[in-house]
Structures are given as C-alpha cells and as structure tokens.
Write a protein that holds these residues in place. Structure first.
Motif, PDB file in Angstrom:
ATOM      1  N   VAL A 299     -17.129  -1.144   4.013  1.00  7.98           N
ATOM      2  CA  VAL A 299     -15.924  -1.246   3.195  1.00  7.98           C
ATOM      3  C   VAL A 299     -15.935  -0.108   2.171  1.00  7.98           C
ATOM      4  N   PRO A 300     -14.961   0.776   2.241  1.00  5.05           N
ATOM      5  CA  PRO A 300     -14.939   1.889   1.283  1.00  5.05           C
ATOM      6  C   PRO A 300     -14.518   1.419  -0.106  1.00  5.05           C
ATOM      7  N   VAL A 301     -14.843   2.218  -1.104  1.00  6.78           N
ATOM      8  CA  VAL A 301     -14.413   1.910  -2.466  1.00  6.78           C
ATOM      9  C   VAL A 301     -12.905   2.058  -2.587  1.00  6.78           C
ATOM     10  N   LYS A 302     -12.391   3.021  -1.850  1.00  6.41           N
ATOM     11  CA  LYS A 302     -10.958   3.307  -1.899  1.00  6.41           C
ATOM     12  C   LYS A 302     -10.545   3.913  -0.569  1.00  6.41           C
ATOM     13  N   LEU A 303      -9.321   3.661  -0.157  1.00  9.45           N
ATOM     14  CA  LEU A 303      -8.821   4.236   1.088  1.00  9.45           C
ATOM     15  C   LEU A 303      -8.619   5.738   0.926  1.00  9.45           C
ATOM     16  N   PRO A 304      -8.854   6.518   1.985  1.00 10.60           N
ATOM     17  CA  PRO A 304      -8.677   7.976   1.904  1.00 10.60           C
ATOM     18  C   PRO A 304      -7.260   8.372   1.497  1.00 10.60           C
ATOM     19  N   ALA A 305      -6.276   7.633   2.036  1.00 12.48           N
ATOM     20  CA  ALA A 305      -4.875   7.884   1.687  1.00 12.48           C
ATOM     21  C   ALA A 305      -4.316   6.628   1.028  1.00 12.48           C
ATOM     22  N   PRO A 306      -3.765   6.735  -0.178  1.00 13.41           N
ATOM     23  CA  PRO A 306      -3.257   5.546  -0.871  1.00 13.41           C
ATOM     24  C   PRO A 306      -2.072   4.912  -0.155  1.00 13.41           C
ATOM     25  N   CYS A 307      -1.922   3.612  -0.327  1.00 12.11           N
ATOM     26  CA  CYS A 307      -0.773   2.884   0.236  1.00 12.11           C
ATOM     27  C   CYS A 307       0.374   2.993  -0.769  1.00 12.11           C
ATOM     28  N   ILE A 308       1.023   4.118  -0.769  1.00 13.61           N
ATOM     29  CA  ILE A 308       2.035   4.367  -1.797  1.00 13.61           C
ATOM     30  C   ILE A 308       3.285   3.521  -1.622  1.00 13.61           C
ATOM     31  N   SER A 309       3.521   3.002  -0.419  1.00  7.09           N
ATOM     32  CA  SER A 309       4.716   2.190  -0.175  1.00  7.09           C
ATOM     33  C   SER A 309       4.483   0.707  -0.437  1.00  7.09           C
TER      34      SER A 309
END
Length: 347
Positions: A299-309
C-alpha cells in the motif's frame, strides 16, 4: 320552430358536456393510459369508441401482481393461469411498437418453472418487435436458460435479468445499442461475460449482483460511466474503461488469491492497479471486502497521480486492520478535491 331549435341545441351541448372523456385529445389519452396498470388500461376500452383500441398501442407493458384481481389472491394456480392468459392476450392484441416489456414476480406466485416455455415464447415475440427495454425479474427454484432469440435484439438499450443462465450463441455479435445492463443471480462463463460486455460499445451503466460462473471481473467498456457490484470476486480490473465516474462496490466477498495476482497483472498493489485506469472517478463507495482487496499487498503512502475528480468518498473500515487504515489514508492523501466523506466502522 324557435323552441324546437333551442331544445335541439340545448341537448347537443348537454351531451357534449356529459361525454367529455371522448373529446380528450389522443396524446392526453395516451398519457393517462401510460400511468395505469395494464389491467386497468385494458378496461378503458369500454369507455367510448375513441378509447376502444387505444391500449393496443401502449409502448410500455408492465406485468406484475397488479395484473391480477384481489379475489384470486388466495389461489396460486388461479393466479398463475390468469397471469399467463393476460400476458398472452395483451401481446396478441398489441399492434404498436413496444418500447418496454417488464415481467416482475417478486412474490413468486405469477411464474413457475413449468412456465419457462411461455417466457421463451414472449421473448421470441419481442425480439421481432424492436424492443428497447426488457426486464425479466422472477425467481424460480432453478435458474432458467435465456432463449437464444434474446441475443438477436439489436434494438435493446436497457436489459435487466435475474435468476437465469446466459449462454452466448457462437453467432452473437454484441448488443450495439445497449446502454444499461443489470444482471442479478445470473450464471454465465467468464468468456461469455467478457464477450458480452466488449460487444456493447455504448454501455454506460453496469450492475452485477451475485454472479456465478467466475470470480475474475474483467470489464472492457470504453463508454462505461457507472459500475455497481455485489458478490464474490478474486480480482476486478477495468481495461479500456477510463470514463468511469461512479463506482459502487459494497458487501462483496473478496476471495483472497495472492498466489497469482502479482504474476497476472505485473503489479504488487491492487490500489495502484485499480486507480491507474480510473482518472475520472467522481463518486466512489467502497465496502468492507473491497477495501480489504485494495489493501492487499503493498500500500503506497500516496497514489502516483492524484484523484483530482474524486469529490465523494464512502469507506467501510475495520480499524483493527492497519492495512485497511493505510489504504484509506492513501486515498485521502490522494484526493485533493474531496468534498464529502463517509466512514463506516466494520466490526
């Protein structure tokens, strides 16, 4: 002479006032009939000559318990026989286009196993009438096999089936106009499911509930915007389905199969794999087992690309599971435009 003319004129006006129902415009009569149960719509044929054949062209046909009189409700065999006769009578008399045909038996008293041949005959009839919306909702002791005639209905836009078996014919070329598909307690093979979905290029809304026959959910639908799922799964993947903006996966049963997931997908994180193909998700509801699936492996700390939508997120979390907490935190860190958050505690 003056009195006679006056009396004749008075009677004509009075008759017109008493028979206002016959003077209604055709489109108004059509609207009234569309809001009535089919049984009552048929009965309006006795009102006047202008109403006599109106129900013949009703575009939406809904057959359910309201088709049967209350007096027959105590006798199952009577209910069943009357219901079959009603459907046969309406389809035989109907002369206009049929946009919608719905057969609903939630109380299991209208359709029996021995009536499956009648259902097949109705589907065959509808397949020749350019049907646009077909809903078959009834539950039997064993699942009935959908007739091959259904797969020739290229005019279908909305298809909803329950308690049945689907076996695609070798000649099946897809439902080219289908936009909405709902399958509940349906049995079909993995290949048939994938071929069916990929053969619906306009599919926008997909609902899967308690599907049997496979547990690897692979969805290939370029125009899919809404996906709802309830049932058993080992893995869920979306390929060529990047337009999805609503995902609802709740109360599912995640069958843990770590042995081959990484090898099959070349990815050690279900969380990364899932969101890599879903850049447009706006509404996301994650049930307990689906979060467990997303939290599997790394499980990453944060996704590589944000869920901007992503603007609405609903989570069901077991706070005794650090992996689930980590997955939830990853989603929160990766959703900068989140406006609504619901968290349910799993016990």
């Amino acid at each position: 002479m003056g009195r006679k003319r006056s009396k004749s004129t008075h009677l004509t006006i009075k008759d017109a006032e008493l028979d206002r129902i016959s003077c209604l415009p055709g489109h108004v009569i059509d609207q009234i009939l569309s809001l009535m149960p089919i049984k009552e719509a048929v009965r309006t044929s006795v009102l006047s000559s202008s109403w006599r054949n109106k129900w013949y062209t009703l575009p939406n046909l809904v057959f359910n318990k309201h088709c049967i009189s209350v007096a027959a409700s105590k006798y199952t065999s009577v209910i069943n026989n009357k219901f079959l006769r009603i459907v046969d009578h309406v389809l035989l008399q109907h002369s206009g286009p049929i946009n919608k045909f719905m057969l609903s038996d939630n109380e299991n008293c209208l359709i029996r196993v021995c009536d499956v041949s009648d259902v097949h005959r109705w589907v065959l009839h509808l397949s020749r009438r350019s049907i646009k919306e077909l809903l078959l909702h009834f539950w039997l002791d064993k699942r009935y096999k959908i007739p091959l005639s259904l797969f020739s209905c290229q005019s279908l836009r909305h298809l909803s089936l329950s308690c049945c078996q689907l076996k695609l014919p070798t000649t099946f070329e897809g439902f080219k106009n289908l936009q909405y598909l709902h399958l509940e307690e349906v049995t079909l093979a993995q290949d048939d499911f994938e071929n069916m979905i990929s053969g619906c290029p306009l599919l926008d809304h997909l609902v899967l509930m308690k599907i049997d026959g496979f547990s690897q959910i692979n969805v290939h639908a370029p125009n899919l915007s809404t996906f709802q799922f309830y049932g058993k799964f080992e893995d869920i993947s979306f390929q060529n389905s990047s337009q999805i903006y609503t995902v609802y996966v709740d109360l599912s049963i995640y069958l843990n199969s770590k042995s081959n997931q990484s090898k099959l997908h070349g990815c050690s994180s279900n969380l990364l794999k899932f969101f890599a193909h879903q850049p447009h998700i706006q509404f996301l509801e994650i049930g307990y087992y689906f979060l467990k699936y997303l939290a599997a492996d790394d499980v990453p700390v944060k996704l590589p690309a944000p869920c901007i939508s992503l603007c609405e997120l609903s989570l069901c979390i077991n706070f005794n599971d650090l992996k689930e907490i980590s997955a939830a935190l990853c989603l929160l860190r990766s959703s900068p435009n989140l406006k609504k958050l619901e968290i349910f505690v799993s016990i």
